[in-house]
Design a protein around this motif. Structure first.
Motif, PDB file in Angstrom:
ATOM      1  N   GLN A  27      48.420  26.549  38.998  1.00 59.75           N
ATOM      2  CA  GLN A  27      48.318  25.903  37.686  1.00 59.75           C
ATOM      3  C   GLN A  27      46.961  26.256  37.067  1.00 59.75           C
ATOM      4  N   PRO A  28      46.815  27.492  36.600  1.00 59.15           N
ATOM      5  CA  PRO A  28      45.494  27.928  36.102  1.00 59.15           C
ATOM      6  C   PRO A  28      45.002  27.111  34.914  1.00 59.15           C
ATOM      7  N   GLN A  29      45.917  26.668  34.057  1.00 62.09           N
ATOM      8  CA  GLN A  29      45.465  25.886  32.903  1.00 62.09           C
ATOM      9  C   GLN A  29      44.744  24.612  33.347  1.00 62.09           C
ATOM     10  N   ARG A  30      45.332  23.933  34.317  1.00 61.39           N
ATOM     11  CA  ARG A  30      44.719  22.685  34.785  1.00 61.39           C
ATOM     12  C   ARG A  30      43.382  22.968  35.464  1.00 61.39           C
ATOM     13  N   LEU A  66      40.070  26.454  25.503  1.00 64.48           N
ATOM     14  CA  LEU A  66      41.123  25.449  25.636  1.00 64.48           C
ATOM     15  C   LEU A  66      42.355  25.832  24.820  1.00 64.48           C
ATOM     16  N   LEU A  67      42.129  26.386  23.628  1.00 66.60           N
ATOM     17  CA  LEU A  67      43.261  26.815  22.803  1.00 66.60           C
ATOM     18  C   LEU A  67      44.013  27.985  23.441  1.00 66.60           C
ATOM     19  N   ALA A  68      43.298  28.791  24.225  1.00 74.42           N
ATOM     20  CA  ALA A  68      43.924  29.968  24.837  1.00 74.42           C
ATOM     21  C   ALA A  68      44.605  29.653  26.166  1.00 74.42           C
ATOM     22  N   LEU A  69      44.507  28.422  26.658  1.00 71.07           N
ATOM     23  CA  LEU A  69      45.073  28.088  27.969  1.00 71.07           C
ATOM     24  C   LEU A  69      46.566  28.404  28.108  1.00 71.07           C
ATOM     25  N   VAL A  95      44.853  35.539  36.957  1.00 68.44           N
ATOM     26  CA  VAL A  95      44.448  34.133  37.019  1.00 68.44           C
ATOM     27  C   VAL A  95      45.315  33.362  37.998  1.00 68.44           C
ATOM     28  N   THR A  96      46.604  33.712  38.077  1.00 67.11           N
ATOM     29  CA  THR A  96      47.517  32.960  38.940  1.00 67.11           C
ATOM     30  C   THR A  96      47.222  33.188  40.412  1.00 67.11           C
ATOM     31  N   ARG A  97      46.400  34.160  40.733  1.00 72.75           N
ATOM     32  CA  ARG A  97      46.067  34.390  42.135  1.00 72.75           C
ATOM     33  C   ARG A  97      45.196  33.277  42.703  1.00 72.75           C
ATOM     34  N   ALA A 110      40.791  23.881  32.664  1.00 66.92           N
ATOM     35  CA  ALA A 110      40.469  22.695  31.867  1.00 66.92           C
ATOM     36  C   ALA A 110      39.615  21.722  32.673  1.00 66.92           C
ATOM     37  N   SER A 111      39.919  21.561  33.956  1.00 69.86           N
ATOM     38  CA  SER A 111      39.146  20.649  34.797  1.00 69.86           C
ATOM     39  C   SER A 111      37.718  21.145  34.981  1.00 69.86           C
ATOM     40  N   LEU A 112      37.573  22.463  35.184  1.00 72.04           N
ATOM     41  CA  LEU A 112      36.229  23.025  35.332  1.00 72.04           C
ATOM     42  C   LEU A 112      35.414  22.862  34.055  1.00 72.04           C
ATOM     43  N   LEU A 113      36.034  23.112  32.901  1.00 68.24           N
ATOM     44  CA  LEU A 113      35.327  22.938  31.635  1.00 68.24           C
ATOM     45  C   LEU A 113      34.917  21.490  31.427  1.00 68.24           C
ATOM     46  N   LEU A 114      35.837  20.581  31.691  1.00 66.76           N
ATOM     47  CA  LEU A 114      35.528  19.163  31.520  1.00 66.76           C
ATOM     48  C   LEU A 114      34.388  18.741  32.440  1.00 66.76           C
TER      49      LEU A 114
END
Length: 233
Positions: free
Chosen positions: A81-84, A64-67, A75-77, A87-91
């Motif tokens: 919005q890779p961060q979202r 999460l800190l590295a997002l 990742v953008t492929r 984060a959603s997958l982790l949650l």
């Protein structure tokens, strides 16, 4: 935060009996908030328990800190919005893990009728205890054993668990261990007798759980214990 506060108000952390009153039938259980961790540790060998409790949560936090740095490259492929997405997958993974382990813990306790009955009995006893007005236990000075100096380190390490730190005796479940206060007035309880007793309890008429400390204590440690015990009053 509000949801957790309401949950904790409705379901407080369990308050078990005091260690002096607990029996072998007591089933310790954490609060509902930590049942998922309690259940998860059942499937992990003891030496790997820290992975579940420390390493895995630490990895999630590091990800999460590295997002902020995961917005470019391959990742953008997969998402604009890779961060979202991450984060959603982790949650979702953490929520599924917590929910699954919590429900598994509840169901495993409910399936066994003996465990179910014991937990219900403990819950009733706890409600009764919480509703009873607090009564402080006032210690009289005469109730506190008086000794000449503190107990030897060897006594505190090997003897105090059963006989008390001041020789006042104690209980463990259904077992009751006698006090050592005033033991010197009994026959065959001189310093030399107590040293012999520590080496061979059966020779002095004692039975298990009292065991021999012949190889667990040095001669000086046995004498220190014996000299301290005979002075208890």
């Amino acid at each position: 935060f509000v949801a957790l506060a309401l949950w904790s108000f409705k379901f407080p952390a369990p308050l078990g009996p005091s260690v002096s009153a607990v029996t072998a039938d007591y089933l310790p259980r954490p609060g509902a908030q930590f049942l998922w961790l309690y259940q998860s540790l059942k499937y992990v060998p003891g030496g790997l328990g820290s992975l579940v409790g420390v390493v895995f949560p630490g990895l999630v936090i590091l990800i999460l800190l590295a997002l902020p740095w995961l917005d470019r490259g391959f990742v953008t492929r997969f998402s604009t919005q890779p961060q979202r997405l991450i984060a959603s997958l982790l949650l979702a993974a953490v929520a599924a893990w917590v929910l699954t382990m919590t429900m598994t813990s509840y169901l495993s306790d409910r399936r066994d009728p003996r465990i179910r009955q014991q937990l219900a009995r403990q819950e009733t006893e706890e409600r009764t205890f919480r509703s009873t007005p607090f009564q402080p236990a006032i210690l009289q000075l005469s109730d506190v054993p008086q000794t000449n100096g503190s107990a030897p380190p060897a006594y505190l390490k090997l003897c105090a668990n059963c006989h008390g730190e001041r020789g006042q005796g104690g209980t463990q479940g259904t077992l009751r261990f006698p006090p050592l206060i005033g033991v010197a007035v009994k026959p065959r309880r001189t310093v030399e007798d107590i040293i012999g007793l520590l080496n061979d309890p059966t020779a002095f008429g004692l039975e298990p759980p009292m065991r021999s400390f012949a190889t667990k204590l040095t001669e000086d440690e046995k004498r220190d214990i014996a000299e301290w015990v005979v002075k208890l009053k």
